[in-house]
Design an enzyme around this catalytic site. Structure first.
Site, PDB file in Angstrom:
ATOM      1  N   LYS A  43       0.846  -1.195   0.000  1.00  0.00           N
ATOM      2  CA  LYS A  43       0.000   0.000   0.000  1.00  0.00           C
ATOM      3  C   LYS A  43       0.875   1.236   0.000  1.00  0.00           C
ATOM      4  O   LYS A  43       1.764   1.377   0.837  1.00  0.00           O
ATOM      5  CB  LYS A  43      -0.899   0.023   1.232  1.00  0.00           C
ATOM      6  CG  LYS A  43      -1.776   1.270   1.319  1.00  0.00           C
ATOM      7  CD  LYS A  43      -2.816   1.156   2.409  1.00  0.00           C
ATOM      8  CE  LYS A  43      -2.360   1.674   3.741  1.00  0.00           C
ATOM      9  NZ  LYS A  43      -2.262   3.150   3.821  1.00  0.00           N
TER      10      LYS A  43
ATOM     11  N   ASP B 280      -3.468   4.337  -1.972  1.00  0.00           N
ATOM     12  CA  ASP B 280      -4.415   4.790  -0.948  1.00  0.00           C
ATOM     13  C   ASP B 280      -4.424   6.311  -0.884  1.00  0.00           C
ATOM     14  O   ASP B 280      -3.804   6.914  -0.010  1.00  0.00           O
ATOM     15  CB  ASP B 280      -3.964   4.168   0.389  1.00  0.00           C
ATOM     16  CG  ASP B 280      -4.818   4.568   1.571  1.00  0.00           C
ATOM     17  OD1 ASP B 280      -5.950   5.025   1.361  1.00  0.00           O
ATOM     18  OD2 ASP B 280      -4.349   4.409   2.713  1.00  0.00           O
TER      19      ASP B 280
ATOM     20  N   LYS C  83      -7.468   8.172  -1.255  1.00  0.00           N
ATOM     21  CA  LYS C  83      -8.772   8.582  -0.673  1.00  0.00           C
ATOM     22  C   LYS C  83      -9.338   9.838  -1.349  1.00  0.00           C
ATOM     23  O   LYS C  83      -9.527  10.875  -0.699  1.00  0.00           O
ATOM     24  CB  LYS C  83      -8.624   8.832   0.827  1.00  0.00           C
ATOM     25  CG  LYS C  83      -8.177   7.613   1.629  1.00  0.00           C
ATOM     26  CD  LYS C  83      -8.246   7.889   3.123  1.00  0.00           C
ATOM     27  CE  LYS C  83      -7.824   6.714   3.971  1.00  0.00           C
ATOM     28  NZ  LYS C  83      -6.396   6.401   3.926  1.00  0.00           N
TER      29      LYS C  83
ATOM     30  N   ASP D 268     -13.953  14.782  -4.080  1.00  0.00           N
ATOM     31  CA  ASP D 268     -14.110  16.096  -4.714  1.00  0.00           C
ATOM     32  C   ASP D 268     -15.370  16.035  -5.567  1.00  0.00           C
ATOM     33  O   ASP D 268     -16.112  15.052  -5.488  1.00  0.00           O
ATOM     34  CB  ASP D 268     -12.855  16.419  -5.561  1.00  0.00           C
ATOM     35  CG  ASP D 268     -12.596  17.920  -5.684  1.00  0.00           C
ATOM     36  OD1 ASP D 268     -13.579  18.678  -5.869  1.00  0.00           O
ATOM     37  OD2 ASP D 268     -11.433  18.337  -5.594  1.00  0.00           O
TER      38      ASP D 268
ATOM     39  N   THR E  72     -11.650   5.301  10.828  1.00  0.00           N
ATOM     40  CA  THR E  72     -11.687   4.724  12.185  1.00  0.00           C
ATOM     41  C   THR E  72     -11.280   5.765  13.235  1.00  0.00           C
ATOM     42  O   THR E  72     -11.487   5.555  14.420  1.00  0.00           O
ATOM     43  CB  THR E  72     -10.768   3.490  12.293  1.00  0.00           C
ATOM     44  OG1 THR E  72      -9.525   3.796  11.677  1.00  0.00           O
ATOM     45  CG2 THR E  72     -11.371   2.293  11.617  1.00  0.00           C
TER      46      THR E  72
ATOM     47  N   ARG F 294       3.098  -1.254  10.729  1.00  0.00           N
ATOM     48  CA  ARG F 294       4.203  -1.366  11.685  1.00  0.00           C
ATOM     49  C   ARG F 294       4.538  -2.772  12.174  1.00  0.00           C
ATOM     50  O   ARG F 294       5.725  -3.059  12.379  1.00  0.00           O
ATOM     51  CB  ARG F 294       3.954  -0.391  12.849  1.00  0.00           C
ATOM     52  CG  ARG F 294       4.171   1.064  12.408  1.00  0.00           C
ATOM     53  CD  ARG F 294       3.475   2.045  13.314  1.00  0.00           C
ATOM     54  NE  ARG F 294       2.027   1.925  13.216  1.00  0.00           N
ATOM     55  CZ  ARG F 294       1.169   2.646  13.931  1.00  0.00           C
ATOM     56  NH1 ARG F 294       1.597   3.529  14.796  1.00  0.00           N
ATOM     57  NH2 ARG F 294      -0.125   2.493  13.766  1.00  0.00           N
TER      58      ARG F 294
HETATM   59  O1  C5P Z   1       1.045   0.491  11.145  1.00  0.00           O
HETATM   60  P1  C5P Z   1      -0.374   0.062  11.015  1.00  0.00           P
HETATM   61  O2  C5P Z   1      -0.541  -1.450  10.880  1.00  0.00           O
HETATM   62  O3  C5P Z   1      -1.284   0.632  12.082  1.00  0.00           O
HETATM   63  O4  C5P Z   1      -0.822   0.672   9.614  1.00  0.00           O
HETATM   64  C1  C5P Z   1      -2.151   0.634   9.166  1.00  0.00           C
HETATM   65  C2  C5P Z   1      -2.262   1.355   7.851  1.00  0.00           C
HETATM   66  O5  C5P Z   1      -3.634   1.409   7.477  1.00  0.00           O
HETATM   67  C3  C5P Z   1      -1.767   2.795   7.871  1.00  0.00           C
HETATM   68  O6  C5P Z   1      -1.248   3.085   6.573  1.00  0.00           O
HETATM   69  C4  C5P Z   1      -3.011   3.594   8.132  1.00  0.00           C
HETATM   70  O7  C5P Z   1      -2.947   4.893   7.621  1.00  0.00           O
HETATM   71  C5  C5P Z   1      -4.046   2.764   7.370  1.00  0.00           C
HETATM   72  N1  C5P Z   1      -5.423   2.949   7.819  1.00  0.00           N
HETATM   73  C6  C5P Z   1      -5.823   2.694   9.124  1.00  0.00           C
HETATM   74  N2  C5P Z   1      -7.138   2.876   9.484  1.00  0.00           N
HETATM   75  C7  C5P Z   1      -8.033   3.294   8.575  1.00  0.00           C
HETATM   76  C8  C5P Z   1      -7.648   3.539   7.256  1.00  0.00           C
HETATM   77  C9  C5P Z   1      -6.314   3.353   6.909  1.00  0.00           C
HETATM   78  O8  C5P Z   1      -5.031   2.295   9.948  1.00  0.00           O
HETATM   79  N3  C5P Z   1      -9.301   3.430   8.919  1.00  0.00           N
END
Ligand code: C5P
Length: 233
Positions: free
Chosen positions: A33, A60, A62, A65, A120, A212
């Site tokens: 992603k 990603d 998003k 517009d 979220t 992460r």
């Molecule tokens: O590091 P981590 O596993 O938390 O990364 C989750 C990824 O998913 C990040 O790129 C974050 O921006 C994305 N994301 C999220 N929650 C959302 C939409 C996207 O954690 N509702």
């Protein structure tokens, strides 16, 4: 048919850091992603470079517009040959339909198009107070998911804990892409509503987005393989 796959969130700020990370994957080429940070830092060239290395890409960005602007932006993105991209369902059914038109190539092919329902990070309380949406957050998510399906989109981004209700409302073929995944013995960090790869598989989501727990792991390839083993295999 389930598409089940693990998507690694490459939340790095430069091409150099991203490519050094991807260099570690010599065997399997993970689905990755690319988010706003990396895309705005490096532009379309980073997408072409990662694609040329044989990875599938979820771009990603998003989009949100007026329909005409989103249609034209999606037409540009369709040339990048990504596998999945997204927009905000809040942009309305007309905007989502326009996005699909823009994204569809002359030969009829296109990347998967996925809608963000409510982020979220948005709580029900803020949704009511700041956005004046006088409905429960789950009802809002299901309503936006239904709008996305009506517009012809392929699915939505949602928390793993919401994937079941989205599938119930929109059908099992409607794709769910779910971040918020953590190993049972790992750190949660700033995510609040988390689940493990194994539990995400039980819930029946199609793609998990994992950042992460893989990018910051001492051995990212082993962490990725563990995710694949728990979720996709
Ligand atoms: O590091 P981590 O596993 O938390 O990364 C989750 C990824 O998913 C990040 O790129 C974050 O921006 C994305 N994301 C999220 N929650 C959302 C939409 C996207 O954690 N509702």
């Amino acid at each position: 048919m389930s598409h089940r796959d693990v998507i690694i969130a490459c939340d790095f700020s430069s091409a150099a850091a991203t490519l050094a990370f991807l260099d570690k994957f010599t065997d399997r080429k993970p689905f990755v992603k690319i988010g706003m940070e990396l895309y705005y830092a490096e532009g379309p060239s980073i997408v072409r470079e990662i694609k040329a290395r044989g990875h599938k890409i979820f771009l990603d960005l998003k989009l949100h517009d007026i329909p005409n602007t989103v249609k034209k932006a999606m037409a540009v993105l369709s040339h990048l040959d990504v596998d999945m991209c997204n927009l905000h369902a809040a942009g309305t059914i007309d905007m989502m339909k326009a996005a699909l038109e823009g994204l569809t190539r002359p030969d009829g092919t296109r990347p998967l198009l996925i809608a963000v329902t409510q982020l979220t990070s948005t709580s029900e309380e803020r949704m009511r107070r700041e956005l004046l949406i006088d409905a429960g957050i789950n009802d809002t998510i299901v309503h936006y998911a239904r709008n996305a399906r009506e517009a012809g989109l392929d699915g939505v981004v949602c928390s793993p804990l919401e994937a079941g209700m989205v599938k119930e409302a929109c059908g099992s073929g409607f794709v769910t892409v779910t971040p918020g995944v953590r190993f049972a013995d790992g750190e949660v960090g700033d995510q609040v509503r988390v689940t493990t790869p194994a539990r995400a598989k039980e819930i029946g989501t199609d793609y998990i987005v994992v950042g992460r727990p893989i990018t910051q792991a001492a051995d990212p390839v082993a962490a990725y393989e563990r995710c694949m083993a728990e979720f996709a295999e």
